[in-house]
Scaffold this active site. Sequence first.
Site, PDB file in Angstrom:
ATOM      1  N   TYR A 190      56.894  99.283  45.193  1.00 48.52           N
ATOM      2  CA  TYR A 190      55.459  99.566  45.142  1.00 48.52           C
ATOM      3  C   TYR A 190      54.707  98.433  44.437  1.00 48.52           C
ATOM      4  O   TYR A 190      55.250  97.356  44.223  1.00 48.52           O
ATOM      5  CB  TYR A 190      55.216 100.937  44.515  1.00 48.52           C
ATOM      6  N   GLN A 216      54.491 110.670  36.398  1.00 47.64           N
ATOM      7  CA  GLN A 216      54.697 109.313  36.896  1.00 47.64           C
ATOM      8  C   GLN A 216      53.423 108.835  37.586  1.00 47.64           C
ATOM      9  O   GLN A 216      52.949 109.467  38.531  1.00 47.64           O
ATOM     10  CB  GLN A 216      55.874 109.263  37.870  1.00 47.64           C
TER      11      GLN A 216
END
Length: 389
Positions: A204, A117
Amino acid sequence: MPVTAHTTSPVQFAGSEFSQARSLFSPYDLSGLALSNRVVMAPMTRARAPDTIPPEHMALYYAQRASAGLIITESAQVSPQGRGYLCTPGIHTPEQIAGWRRTTDAVHRAGGRIFVQLWHVGRISHISIQEGGTAPVAPVAVAATKTLVQAFDDAGQPAQVPASPPQALDSAGIRAVVEDFRRAARNALAAGFDGVEIHAGNGYLFEQFINGGLNTREDAYGGASIANRLRLLLETVDGVAADIGSKRVGVRVSPFARLGDLDAFEGEEATWLALAGALAQRDLAYVHASHLGTPAFEKSFRSAYCGTLILAGGFTAETAQQAVASGRADLVVFGRPFIANPDLVERLRHGWPLAQAGDEALYGGGTHGYTDYPAYVPAATPAPQPLPA
């Protein structure tokens, strides 16, 4: 960290339910990558990389869990600017690439498949862990005032501290972010990963741009236009796909998670459905989604994104099987159960009890509470007794 038996009833997959073609334990073709089952290990930050380099015991941790159909690693920052917490690994230096190579080699030797990720936290960071003490970046210079990050306090000690006020990215900074993700994706292949997942959820950087309540930019990357707010993510996806192939790329979203001080905004359902449709046009490996809100919206999202859909969200063995069998999801994510159950797939398959992870070693530390959870050993079958004379 204590290991205790799960108190819920074990689940048996047998007979007609287990024999269905769409079983949780049936193989899956992920854009040409053969998965042995449809169980996915979630990306979970464990904070075991004090120098941002994946340590040797990280390889063992992931290899122990390689029976998952797919492992998605914990987030790896694509650049020093993308870092938001202490002890998280990066994937932007030769040393980090070499550390990850230990992990991918170990997982592949164990027969597993593994994506990394890729992460840029945006404003969810602190000046104490940014290069040169500079401010973190965001679409606009608005702080996440209610969010704490693990960084250094004024005395230089590790602590939970408020996220620092960010600076707004200019056009050069935006181009640099895209290039950082492209470089990280190339590094991931050099490190032996089967693919990458671009983290566009959990409050994010990409979600900061997508959120219409926060992103009030007046250029091509913000404002009222849905296309503008999706632009940074889609340019990044396209750049990464051009470098490593679209079939090696997944995207993570969490539309209604409300993390990182991101609140509801006008037109959010339309925004996320527009993203689902745009991603459907790109022939990706998958979209990994959680927090899809109502069943009606989840159904709309599933219709808009016609590729492989991975769902996360507190699944049990029963609900995961139902999601796969019904077509609600193609693959299903398990998170915390994988921490204390390295053999989770077999435990789910056979209805064996699940161990529970304590909280004291979830983040940070060494091998304790990380690689020292044992596999389940079924009770021995009693030897047959002779018939009476």
